[in-house]
Design a protein around this motif. Structure first.
Motif, PDB file in Angstrom:
ATOM      1  N   LEU A  40     -15.340  57.486  84.337  1.00 36.94           N
ATOM      2  CA  LEU A  40     -16.694  57.746  83.859  1.00 36.94           C
ATOM      3  C   LEU A  40     -16.970  59.230  84.044  1.00 36.94           C
ATOM      4  N   LEU A  41     -17.327  59.897  82.951  1.00 42.93           N
ATOM      5  CA  LEU A  41     -17.584  61.337  83.015  1.00 42.93           C
ATOM      6  C   LEU A  41     -19.085  61.576  82.857  1.00 42.93           C
ATOM      7  N   ASP A  42     -19.666  62.211  83.850  1.00 46.31           N
ATOM      8  CA  ASP A  42     -21.106  62.487  83.828  1.00 46.31           C
ATOM      9  C   ASP A  42     -21.420  63.402  82.651  1.00 46.31           C
ATOM     10  N   ASP A  43     -22.327  62.947  81.785  1.00 44.04           N
ATOM     11  CA  ASP A  43     -22.658  63.738  80.593  1.00 44.04           C
ATOM     12  C   ASP A  43     -24.151  64.055  80.560  1.00 44.04           C
ATOM     13  N   GLY A  44     -24.712  64.358  81.723  1.00 45.43           N
ATOM     14  CA  GLY A  44     -26.130  64.716  81.778  1.00 45.43           C
ATOM     15  C   GLY A  44     -27.012  63.483  81.700  1.00 45.43           C
ATOM     16  N   ASP A  45     -27.510  63.196  80.498  1.00 41.32           N
ATOM     17  CA  ASP A  45     -28.407  62.047  80.318  1.00 41.32           C
ATOM     18  C   ASP A  45     -27.679  60.717  80.253  1.00 41.32           C
ATOM     19  N   GLY A  46     -26.379  60.758  80.192  1.00 40.73           N
ATOM     20  CA  GLY A  46     -25.618  59.511  80.067  1.00 40.73           C
ATOM     21  C   GLY A  46     -24.205  59.691  80.610  1.00 40.73           C
ATOM     22  N   TRP A  47     -23.369  58.724  80.268  1.00 42.96           N
ATOM     23  CA  TRP A  47     -21.971  58.761  80.714  1.00 42.96           C
ATOM     24  C   TRP A  47     -21.046  58.692  79.509  1.00 42.96           C
ATOM     25  N   ALA A  48     -19.965  59.430  79.600  1.00 39.19           N
ATOM     26  CA  ALA A  48     -18.855  59.216  78.674  1.00 39.19           C
ATOM     27  C   ALA A  48     -17.823  58.398  79.443  1.00 39.19           C
ATOM     28  N   LEU A  49     -17.455  57.256  78.890  1.00 39.92           N
ATOM     29  CA  LEU A  49     -16.493  56.366  79.557  1.00 39.92           C
ATOM     30  C   LEU A  49     -15.148  56.466  78.843  1.00 39.92           C
ATOM     31  N   VAL A  50     -14.084  56.612  79.623  1.00 39.46           N
ATOM     32  CA  VAL A  50     -12.745  56.642  79.036  1.00 39.46           C
ATOM     33  C   VAL A  50     -12.040  55.326  79.377  1.00 39.46           C
ATOM     34  N   ASP A  51     -11.819  54.522  78.350  1.00 34.14           N
ATOM     35  CA  ASP A  51     -11.188  53.196  78.399  1.00 34.14           C
ATOM     36  C   ASP A  51     -12.101  52.139  79.033  1.00 34.14           C
ATOM     37  N   THR A  52     -11.688  50.860  78.895  1.00 32.85           N
ATOM     38  CA  THR A  52     -12.692  49.791  79.077  1.00 32.85           C
ATOM     39  C   THR A  52     -12.273  48.598  79.937  1.00 32.85           C
ATOM     40  N   GLY A  53     -10.995  48.357  80.151  1.00 30.38           N
ATOM     41  CA  GLY A  53     -10.548  47.106  80.768  1.00 30.38           C
ATOM     42  C   GLY A  53     -10.230  46.071  79.697  1.00 30.38           C
ATOM     43  N   ILE A  54      -9.493  45.035  80.104  1.00 29.94           N
ATOM     44  CA  ILE A  54      -9.081  43.995  79.163  1.00 29.94           C
ATOM     45  C   ILE A  54     -10.253  43.037  78.913  1.00 29.94           C
ATOM     46  N   LYS A  55     -10.264  42.384  77.740  1.00 29.44           N
ATOM     47  CA  LYS A  55     -11.342  41.427  77.450  1.00 29.44           C
ATOM     48  C   LYS A  55     -11.134  40.161  78.282  1.00 29.44           C
ATOM     49  N   SER A  56     -12.054  39.908  79.187  1.00 25.76           N
ATOM     50  CA  SER A  56     -12.013  38.679  79.995  1.00 25.76           C
ATOM     51  C   SER A  56     -13.376  38.522  80.653  1.00 25.76           C
ATOM     52  N   ASP A  57     -13.676  37.295  81.082  1.00 23.57           N
ATOM     53  CA  ASP A  57     -14.947  37.079  81.780  1.00 23.57           C
ATOM     54  C   ASP A  57     -14.987  37.878  83.076  1.00 23.57           C
ATOM     55  N   ILE A  58     -13.823  38.028  83.695  1.00 24.66           N
ATOM     56  CA  ILE A  58     -13.769  38.809  84.941  1.00 24.66           C
ATOM     57  C   ILE A  58     -14.194  40.254  84.665  1.00 24.66           C
TER      58      ILE A  58
END
Ligand SMILES: [Zn+2]
Length: 346
Positions: A47-65
């Motif tokens: 997660l990269l701090d972008d002032g008013d928000g975050w830029a996220l790099v990648d997401t994790g696999i799709k799962s309920d977990i």
């Protein structure tokens, strides 16, 4: 992926963050870790701090977990700020599996490379009924798998769609050399190849920070595999070329990978990865003095017991080495319909 940690890398952190927590690895750069249901049991996200928000790099696999874990992070890790940009480094499920979930939730700009987007979108549209089982059957028969194992993989089909949400659209194309300004930092995109077709790495030259995704990993060698769609492909050429190119980065670079821990000694690691493949190529060439199939190569290249999933990776990796030797003119590839492919030293 093969274990080959012979060079002593420098790891600033002895342990990763707990799944529900984070570690600040540089000012405004938060390292998150998500679980994966594989032998490789985790992925790192940044997660990269972008002032008013975050830029996220990648997401994790799709799962309920993953979804549950994200809900916890939304309430804590984000400091009450939204995710305003989402960067998907490449199409693999552990990297962009939650992209649909996150874009629906936060409506961020979604950035990825066009080739990665198209590859993911194309795989998503496939089901085992739409033909891929046939390709995989031919592929594994070509590799020399016995009929019993073939029957097991025949039902494999394409399992990509189960682990990935819909590829978000619209998206913003990120190409080699593109510059992203995030929270006062300038990140330049470096497109890596070999592990996936056009993997986005991000380099902040001023601070020597390098988000390497899966292009450079500590401890394990990035999976370089030939698959059923392009069985004569030579991704190892691409990967080795990318390794050479990355040696232009500063030797003091701090590497933020998507598996393992952040580390220093990028150049030593790149050399080690190239050496690892050279050794594998030499072993493959030696073994192919007599005509040999991919399955016959496996126990020579991989000294440990392989489970079913590892066997599939191993077939792809062995084929990548054999095909690279074909490109170099060292091996012949003898393919007859319905028969295992034979590789033979020239
Ligand atoms: Zn990957």
């Amino acid at each position: 992926m093969a274990r080959n940690a012979r060079v002593e890398l420098l790891y600033p952190f002895a342990a990763p963050p707990a799944f529900e927590s984070f570690t600040e690895v540089a000012p405004g750069v938060r390292w998150l870790r998500f679980p994966l249901p594989f032998a490789l049991n985790h992925i790192n996200l940044y997660l990269l701090d972008d002032g008013d928000g975050w830029a996220l790099v990648d997401t994790g696999i799709k799962s309920d977990i993953s979804f549950d874990l994200w809900e916890r992070h939304f309430g804590t890790t984000l400091d009450g700020k939204p995710i305003t940009r989402l960067i998907g480094t490449h199409f693999h499920p552990d990297h962009i599996g939650c992209a649909q979930f996150l874009t629906e939730r936060w409506k961020p700009e979604f950035l990825t490379n066009r080739t990665e987007w198209l590859t993911g979108a194309s795989l998503q549209s496939e089901t085992s009924a739409s033909g891929p089982a046939q390709f995989w059957g031919d592929y594994y028969r070509g590799a020399g798998l016995d009929e019993e194992t073939l029957a097991a993989v025949a039902h494999r089909g394409e399992n990509y769609a189960a682990r990935v949400g819909r590829m978000p659209r619209p998206f913003t194309h990120v190409a080699e050399g593109d510059v992203l300004s995030i929270g006062g930092r300038v990140w330049r995109a470096i497109i890596g190849t070999g592990h996936s077709p056009a993997l986005i790495c991000l380099y902040c030259e001023a601070e020597k920070l390098f988000i390497s995704s899966d292009q450079v990993l500590p401890g394990i060698s990035p999976n370089i595999s030939v698959g059923a769609t392009e069985p004569t492909g030579d991704p190892l050429s691409d990967f080795l070329e990318s390794c050479q190119r990355l040696k232009a980065l500063d030797p003091e670079t701090y590497v933020l990978p998507m598996h393992g821990r952040p580390f220093y000694r990028l150049h030593e690691r790149l050399d080690e990865l190239m050496r690892h493949h050279d050794e594998r190529l030499a072993v493959t060439l030696e073994a192919a003095k007599e005509p040999i199939t991919i399955v016959e190569l496996l126990p020579i290249l991989f000294k440990r017991e392989l489970d079913f999933q590892q066997m599939q990776f191993a077939v792809g990796e062995a084929m990548a080495h054999a095909n690279h030797l074909v490109t170099r003119g060292d091996l012949s590839r003898i393919a007859e319909p319905g028969k295992p492919i034979l590789y033979r030293a020239r």
